[in-house]
Enzyme design. Sequence first.
Site, mmCIF file in Angstrom:
data_model
loop_
_atom_site.group_PDB
_atom_site.id
_atom_site.type_symbol
_atom_site.label_atom_id
_atom_site.label_comp_id
_atom_site.label_asym_id
_atom_site.label_seq_id
_atom_site.Cartn_x
_atom_site.Cartn_y
_atom_site.Cartn_z
ATOM 1 N N ARG A 71 2.691 16.641 -12.242
ATOM 2 C CA ARG A 71 2.701 16.384 -13.697
ATOM 3 C C ARG A 71 1.342 16.090 -14.307
ATOM 4 O O ARG A 71 1.051 16.532 -15.415
ATOM 5 C CB ARG A 71 3.652 15.218 -14.013
ATOM 6 C CG ARG A 71 5.103 15.589 -13.885
ATOM 7 C CD ARG A 71 5.976 14.416 -14.258
ATOM 8 N NE ARG A 71 7.347 14.658 -13.848
ATOM 9 C CZ ARG A 71 8.196 13.708 -13.493
ATOM 10 N NH1 ARG A 71 7.826 12.433 -13.514
ATOM 11 N NH2 ARG A 71 9.416 14.025 -13.126
ATOM 12 N N CYS A 131 12.317 11.610 -16.809
ATOM 13 C CA CYS A 131 13.499 11.571 -17.684
ATOM 14 C C CYS A 131 13.313 10.657 -18.903
ATOM 15 O O CYS A 131 13.665 11.032 -20.027
ATOM 16 C CB CYS A 131 14.718 11.138 -16.880
ATOM 17 S SG CYS A 131 14.394 9.772 -15.764
ATOM 18 N N HIS A 149 20.391 7.351 -19.981
ATOM 19 C CA HIS A 149 19.349 6.337 -20.187
ATOM 20 C C HIS A 149 19.325 5.928 -21.668
ATOM 21 O O HIS A 149 19.468 6.781 -22.558
ATOM 22 C CB HIS A 149 17.966 6.912 -19.880
ATOM 23 C CG HIS A 149 17.651 7.064 -18.420
ATOM 24 N ND1 HIS A 149 18.512 6.735 -17.410
ATOM 25 C CD2 HIS A 149 16.517 7.503 -17.811
ATOM 26 C CE1 HIS A 149 17.936 6.973 -16.240
ATOM 27 N NE2 HIS A 149 16.719 7.447 -16.454
#
Length: 342
Positions: free
Chosen positions: A102, A133, A247
């Site tokens: 990333r 996420c 979430h």
Amino acid sequence: MKKQKIAIVGATGAVGEELLNVLDELDFPVESILPLASAKSAGSEVEFGGKFYKVKELTEEVFKQNPVDIAFFSAGGSISAKYAKFAVETGAVVIDNTSHFRMNQDVPLVVPECNAEDIKLWKKTGIIANPNCSTIQMVHILKPLDEVFNLKRVDVATYQAASGAGKEGMAELVEGLQSFFAFKLDEFKANTFPYTLALNLIPQIDEFSDNGYTKEELKMVNETQKILHKNLEISATCVRVGVLRSHSEALSLHFEKEVDVKKAREILKNAPSVVVIDDVANKKYPMPLFTSDTNETYVGRIRKDISRDNVLHLWCVADQIRVGAATNAVRIAQKWLELRGK
Ligand code: A2P
């Protein structure tokens, strides 16, 4: 559009299974599926579009023997570190769901609603990274508001579901709850999480860094800055909660100038992949139980700070396995198909 040969590394996991569902639901042009997992799953089957595909063991040669156009990786960072290059060598684009690539500056980190154009960088390495996420659902909200009000700082507290730790995490939460109802919670031994998650909150996700923040919290900082191309001030507190798969996040957003709540609500209503549920008079706000299994980021409780005109507080919820992983990965693949020749 030409149909694509797709590999899914981690096809038997929580994200891998959802990738198959989302590819089907979003009508992705699929020619064939190559499901890959560890040796223990080889020979089992996954279903896609009414057809059954045998799971193969992930090996260094498997992509040479079965070339694909797109390889989704969702089996953990160490697996991506070791095997992504073998998929790239055979001409596939890798869409990596782990944190491994990333922050590599040659690898685009993409949330298509925010920085789709960055996908064009894929040619440098053959890899496109899917963000963390918690970052994905947050930037769905930040990007459209930043464009109008110029965001300066974000303070976020997360309430992250067990699904962030994969199938084992979800199973451990359910087993903990079963132990409670069997009057045996005090005997329950946590394994995936640092403590029993059932009926609990754990203010630690991943390891701590020297500055007192966890790696999960620092991912939210660094990844958001990379996606928004902006040196935003961000502070995160990430908490694991006894919820199965969506979430939630409480966000405090500091803008350059005064914000207008009505306008902010309108902006979010028109933002891609965002749904506003904000009617407190009728007790309407997003909640994890009702947002799981969906592809949108839900936002509510939008309100101005009591003492500062330039600060907005809000609450957002999204399905971690979908919005936070599989759906974003498939949306990246859709955009990649659109942009790859450009
Ligand atoms: P397997 O089921 O064979 O262990 P989750 O995030 O839900 O825990 O899923 C993890 C996924 O990663 C599973 O599909 C798992 O396959 C896969 N996986 C784990 N270790 C390996 C490995 N060494 N090689 C390939 N896939 C792996």
